[in-house]
Design an enzyme around this catalytic site. Structure first.
Site, PDB file in Angstrom:
ATOM      1  N   PHE A 159       0.808  -1.227   0.000  1.00  9.86           N
ATOM      2  CA  PHE A 159       0.000   0.000   0.000  1.00  9.86           C
ATOM      3  C   PHE A 159       0.835   1.267   0.000  1.00  9.86           C
ATOM      4  CE2 PHE A 159       0.979  -0.075   4.519  1.00  9.86           C
ATOM      5  CZ  PHE A 159       1.109   1.281   4.801  1.00  9.86           C
ATOM      6  N   LYS A 183      -1.197  -7.402  -9.241  1.00  8.98           N
ATOM      7  CA  LYS A 183      -2.165  -7.449  -8.137  1.00  8.98           C
ATOM      8  C   LYS A 183      -1.771  -6.339  -7.161  1.00  8.98           C
ATOM      9  CE  LYS A 183      -2.973  -8.525  -4.388  1.00  8.98           C
ATOM     10  NZ  LYS A 183      -3.338  -7.500  -3.366  1.00  8.98           N
ATOM     11  N   GLU A 186      -4.923  -3.896  -2.022  1.00  3.34           N
ATOM     12  CA  GLU A 186      -6.372  -3.682  -1.961  1.00  3.34           C
ATOM     13  C   GLU A 186      -6.718  -2.430  -1.141  1.00  3.34           C
ATOM     14  OE1 GLU A 186      -4.509  -5.785  -0.445  1.00  3.34           O
ATOM     15  OE2 GLU A 186      -5.420  -6.788   1.277  1.00  3.34           O
ATOM     16  N   SER A 236       5.377  -6.935   3.265  1.00  3.93           N
ATOM     17  CA  SER A 236       5.937  -7.288   4.572  1.00  3.93           C
ATOM     18  C   SER A 236       6.748  -8.584   4.498  1.00  3.93           C
ATOM     19  CB  SER A 236       4.795  -7.459   5.578  1.00  3.93           C
ATOM     20  OG  SER A 236       3.988  -8.545   5.183  1.00  3.93           O
ATOM     21  N   CYS A 291       9.583   1.779   3.468  1.00  6.22           N
ATOM     22  CA  CYS A 291      10.459   0.661   3.827  1.00  6.22           C
ATOM     23  C   CYS A 291      11.890   1.124   4.013  1.00  6.22           C
ATOM     24  CB  CYS A 291      10.408  -0.417   2.763  1.00  6.22           C
ATOM     25  SG  CYS A 291      11.186   0.111   1.235  1.00  6.22           S
ATOM     26  N   GLU A 391       8.956  -4.029  12.940  1.00  2.00           N
ATOM     27  CA  GLU A 391       8.883  -2.886  12.027  1.00  2.00           C
ATOM     28  C   GLU A 391       7.599  -2.133  12.402  1.00  2.00           C
ATOM     29  OE1 GLU A 391       7.955  -3.788   7.908  1.00  2.00           O
ATOM     30  OE2 GLU A 391       9.204  -2.127   7.230  1.00  2.00           O
TER      31      GLU A 391
HETATM   32  P1  NAD Z   1       1.582  -6.612   3.051  1.00  3.67           P
HETATM   33  O1  NAD Z   1       2.614  -7.676   3.116  1.00  3.67           O
HETATM   34  O2  NAD Z   1       0.488  -6.598   4.038  1.00  3.67           O
HETATM   35  O3  NAD Z   1       0.865  -6.625   1.607  1.00  3.67           O
HETATM   36  C1  NAD Z   1       1.610  -6.768   0.423  1.00  3.67           C
HETATM   37  C2  NAD Z   1       0.758  -7.504  -0.595  1.00  3.67           C
HETATM   38  O4  NAD Z   1       0.488  -8.823  -0.114  1.00  3.67           O
HETATM   39  C3  NAD Z   1      -0.574  -6.838  -0.859  1.00  3.67           C
HETATM   40  O5  NAD Z   1      -0.835  -6.851  -2.249  1.00  3.67           O
HETATM   41  C4  NAD Z   1      -1.560  -7.696  -0.068  1.00  3.67           C
HETATM   42  O6  NAD Z   1      -2.818  -7.774  -0.697  1.00  3.67           O
HETATM   43  C5  NAD Z   1      -0.910  -9.060  -0.065  1.00  3.67           C
HETATM   44  N1  NAD Z   1      -1.218  -9.818   1.172  1.00  3.67           N
HETATM   45  C6  NAD Z   1      -1.521  -9.316   2.391  1.00  3.67           C
HETATM   46  N2  NAD Z   1      -1.699 -10.308   3.274  1.00  3.67           N
HETATM   47  C7  NAD Z   1      -1.510 -11.472   2.614  1.00  3.67           C
HETATM   48  C8  NAD Z   1      -1.536 -12.849   2.993  1.00  3.67           C
HETATM   49  N3  NAD Z   1      -1.815 -13.206   4.233  1.00  3.67           N
HETATM   50  N4  NAD Z   1      -1.268 -13.760   2.052  1.00  3.67           N
HETATM   51  C9  NAD Z   1      -0.973 -13.409   0.799  1.00  3.67           C
HETATM   52  N5  NAD Z   1      -0.939 -12.118   0.382  1.00  3.67           N
HETATM   53  C10 NAD Z   1      -1.193 -11.158   1.275  1.00  3.67           C
HETATM   54  O7  NAD Z   1       2.397  -5.212   3.056  1.00  3.67           O
HETATM   55  P2  NAD Z   1       1.806  -3.752   3.178  1.00  3.67           P
HETATM   56  O8  NAD Z   1       1.338  -3.535   4.577  1.00  3.67           O
HETATM   57  O9  NAD Z   1       0.900  -3.450   2.053  1.00  3.67           O
HETATM   58  O10 NAD Z   1       3.142  -2.892   2.938  1.00  3.67           O
HETATM   59  C11 NAD Z   1       4.040  -2.544   3.960  1.00  3.67           C
HETATM   60  C12 NAD Z   1       5.192  -3.515   4.023  1.00  3.67           C
HETATM   61  O11 NAD Z   1       5.872  -3.537   2.774  1.00  3.67           O
HETATM   62  C13 NAD Z   1       6.242  -3.108   5.031  1.00  3.67           C
HETATM   63  O12 NAD Z   1       6.720  -4.253   5.688  1.00  3.67           O
HETATM   64  C14 NAD Z   1       7.350  -2.494   4.177  1.00  3.67           C
HETATM   65  O13 NAD Z   1       8.629  -2.526   4.730  1.00  3.67           O
HETATM   66  C15 NAD Z   1       7.267  -3.352   2.964  1.00  3.67           C
HETATM   67  N6  NAD Z   1       7.863  -2.685   1.824  1.00  3.67           N
HETATM   68  C16 NAD Z   1       9.079  -3.124   1.393  1.00  3.67           C
HETATM   69  C17 NAD Z   1       9.702  -2.487   0.332  1.00  3.67           C
HETATM   70  C18 NAD Z   1      11.034  -2.941  -0.165  1.00  3.67           C
HETATM   71  O14 NAD Z   1      11.407  -2.554  -1.247  1.00  3.67           O
HETATM   72  N7  NAD Z   1      11.769  -3.745   0.577  1.00  3.67           N
HETATM   73  C19 NAD Z   1       9.064  -1.411  -0.299  1.00  3.67           C
HETATM   74  C20 NAD Z   1       7.806  -1.009   0.170  1.00  3.67           C
HETATM   75  C21 NAD Z   1       7.211  -1.662   1.230  1.00  3.67           C
END
Ligand code: NAD
Length: 507
Positions: A159, A183, A186, A236, A291, A391
């Site tokens: 997000f 994808k 959401e 994450s 991140c 985090e």
């Molecule tokens: P998230 O892991 O909750 O979601 C990421 C994606 O996974 C979304 O599209 C979501 O729909 C999907 N998802 C969520 N729960 C799921 C599950 N149980 N099973 C399968 N898919 C699932 O992450 P977020 O909260 O949207 O974003 C923040 C996180 O992203 C932080 O940890 C941040 O550090 C990380 N991030 C990392 C980078 C990088 O380049 N390393 C860049 C941006 C964000």
């Protein structure tokens, strides 16, 4: 989470993009897209059905047949047009992004702009996808390499950068000759959809880019789908590890860019004013939802006396809706995110860290419903405390002290994450030692958010990364292609035959 089983008539629905058409989902499961400053429902996003995801992959598979043969200059030209369209729509894209995600308008423009840089890079695909040739590897024999597209590739995005991170993915994959299923998160899919519309307007043919929406089920379907060859994931660590394991078992290439805990070392010889500005900007900008945000500052020696000045800088930042002029920090993305951050602040206090600045309940006139948490600073933070181990993904900065540079480097290296780190100093020798010895993939020297431009790749490491190639730059061309080597001999009719060669040598 606002979930429902039908699309309300009053609110716009987010569409799926399948085979070049924006279509309404037939799902019964929907989620509200909510403005984090006001709680206004902006749209409803569908959780696509299994059939819809299959249809998106099938459209991408079908389009691959002709797209992979499309001239490299034709592919590149689409991205030249695309970058122009993004520039022309910058203000509109930023406004959409701020409305659904919360970050300030200038920061939203930055989000789009950092993605735009990758689009510009994709238009240079002709140079990036060149193979190599070695002449006369044996008498009359040449070997050369082709970097061939893989087929259907997929992207799963978080997000916090709903423009930049989708743009890390599909432009490079598609420019290299693949087709794509995206994808998006959401939580804020609207700006991503506008970018998809502009991509089609730029000339991306039907089926080459497809977008499906959803959560866990959609992601699992992508991991398991046998026609998807490679997956780029950003999110994450917990979800990324799941995606990596599941998709690897299904035989796919996977790269997962994941969570972080980024430390900055502040040496006492650093330019104090510049350093405190940089640390505060990095820790609290985007409400800490980056991140690459600095979330731990390691103050070395006399720099430990700078805490009061840092608190003053943080206190001066303006918390407001991202649309308001002069806002430095907008709301967190959701009520759930706000609750989580507040609970972690509570635990920090309970576990014995010193709360130097408490940003809870900042009170933002006109936006009483917003998910606001202001800058929060803890000192005396120690490994083992929840605020250090997790985090936080909110505007919370942890301060730790160290006697000298060696102790500070050892402290950072003992943390499992490896997304980003920085040092603030006027000493070249100290900076050089840091760059040499620190076990983190992206290093800033007097630069607090060292995200490389697309001439390089995003190179987070250790627990922040699974898979070995980065999401843009030269590395991603290798990720999205299969290297094929060709060893060729053309017989000259005049030369007499060598006879049968039963050895492995090229004679
Ligand atoms: P998230 O892991 O909750 O979601 C990421 C994606 O996974 C979304 O599209 C979501 O729909 C999907 N998802 C969520 N729960 C799921 C599950 N149980 N099973 C399968 N898919 C699932 O992450 P977020 O909260 O949207 O974003 C923040 C996180 O992203 C932080 O940890 C941040 O550090 C990380 N991030 C990392 C980078 C990088 O380049 N390393 C860049 C941006 C964000």
């Amino acid at each position: 989470m606002h979930m429902s089983t039908s699309a309300s008539a009053q609110v716009a629905t987010v569409k799926l993009l399948i085979g070049g058409r924006f279509v309404e989902s037939k799902t019964t499961q929907w989620r509200d897209v909510v403005n984090p400053a006001t709680q206004q429902v902006l749209a409803r996003v569908p959780f696509a059905t299994g059939e819809e995801i299959d249809a998106a992959v099938a459209a991408a598979k079908q389009a691959f047949g002709s797209w992979r043969k499309t001239a490299i200059s034709s592919r590149a030209r689409i991205f030249l047009k695309y970058q122009q369209l993004i520039r022309e729509h910058m203000a509109e894209l930023a406004a959409l992004l701020t409305a659904e995600q919360g970050k300030t308008l200038p920061d939203a423009e930055g989000d789009v702009f950092r993605g735009l840089e990758v689009v510009e890079h994709a238009s240079a695909i002709g140079n990036l996808q060149l193979g190599e040739l070695a002449n006369n590897v044996a008498a009359g024999v040449d070997t050369y390499s082709l970097l061939q597209p893989l087929g259907v590739c997929a992207g799963i995005t978080p997000f916090n950068f709903p423009a930049m991170i989708p743009l890390w993915m599909f432009p490079m994959a598609i420019a290299a000759g693949n087709t794509f299923v995206l994808k998006p998160s959401e939580q804020d899919p609207m700006v991503t959809m506008r970018l998809a519309e502009l991509a089609l307007e730029a000339g991306i043919p039907p089926g080459v880019l497809n977008v499906v929406h959803g959560g866990e089920d959609a992601v699992n379907a992508i991991c398991d789908h046998r026609d998807i060859k490679a997956i780029s994931f950003v999110g994450s660590t917990k979800v990324g590890t799941h995606v990596y394991n599941r998709a690897s078992l299904a035989g796919k290439r996977v790269q997962c860019m994941m969570g972080a805990k980024n430390h900055a070392i502040v040496l006492p010889d650093a330019n104090k004013e510049q350093t405190l500005n940089a640390v505060a900007g990095s820790a609290f900008g985007a409400a800490g939802q980056r991140c690459m945000a600095v979330t731990v500052a390691v103050l070395v020696g006399e720099a430990q006396q700078w805490v009061a000045d840092l608190v003053a800088k943080a206190r001066a930042l303006k918390i407001n809706a991202g649309t308001e002029k002069g806002a430095d920090i907008g709301p967190l993305v959701s009520r759930a995110a706000r609750g989580r951050v507040e609970a972690l602040i509570e635990r920090g206090v309970a576990e014995g860290a010193k709360l130097e600045l408490d940003g809870r309940n900042p009170g933002v006139p006109g936006y009483e419903q917003g998910n606001f948490v202001g800058p929060t600073i803890f000192s005396g933070v120690k490994p083992g405390m929840s605020i250090y181990e997790q985090e936080i993904f909110g505007p919370v900065l942890c301060l730790v002290g160290a006697r000298d540079l060696d102790e500070a480097i050892a402290f950072i290296n003992a943390n499992p994450n490896g997304n980003g780190t920085a040092i603030f100093t006027q000493s070249g020798a100290a900076a050089r030692k840091f760059q040499e010895d620190i076990e983190v993939g992206q290093v800033g020297i007097n630069v607090p958010i060292p995200v490389p431009v697309p001439l390089f790749s995003f190179t987070g490491s250790r627990a922040s990364k699974l898979g070995d190639l980065g999401p843009y730059g030269k590395q991603v061309v290798l990720f999205y292609t299969q290297t094929k080597t060709v060893t060729a001999r053309w017989f000259d009719d005049d030369v007499s035959a060598h006879g049968v060669n039963t050895t492995i040598s090229l004679k």
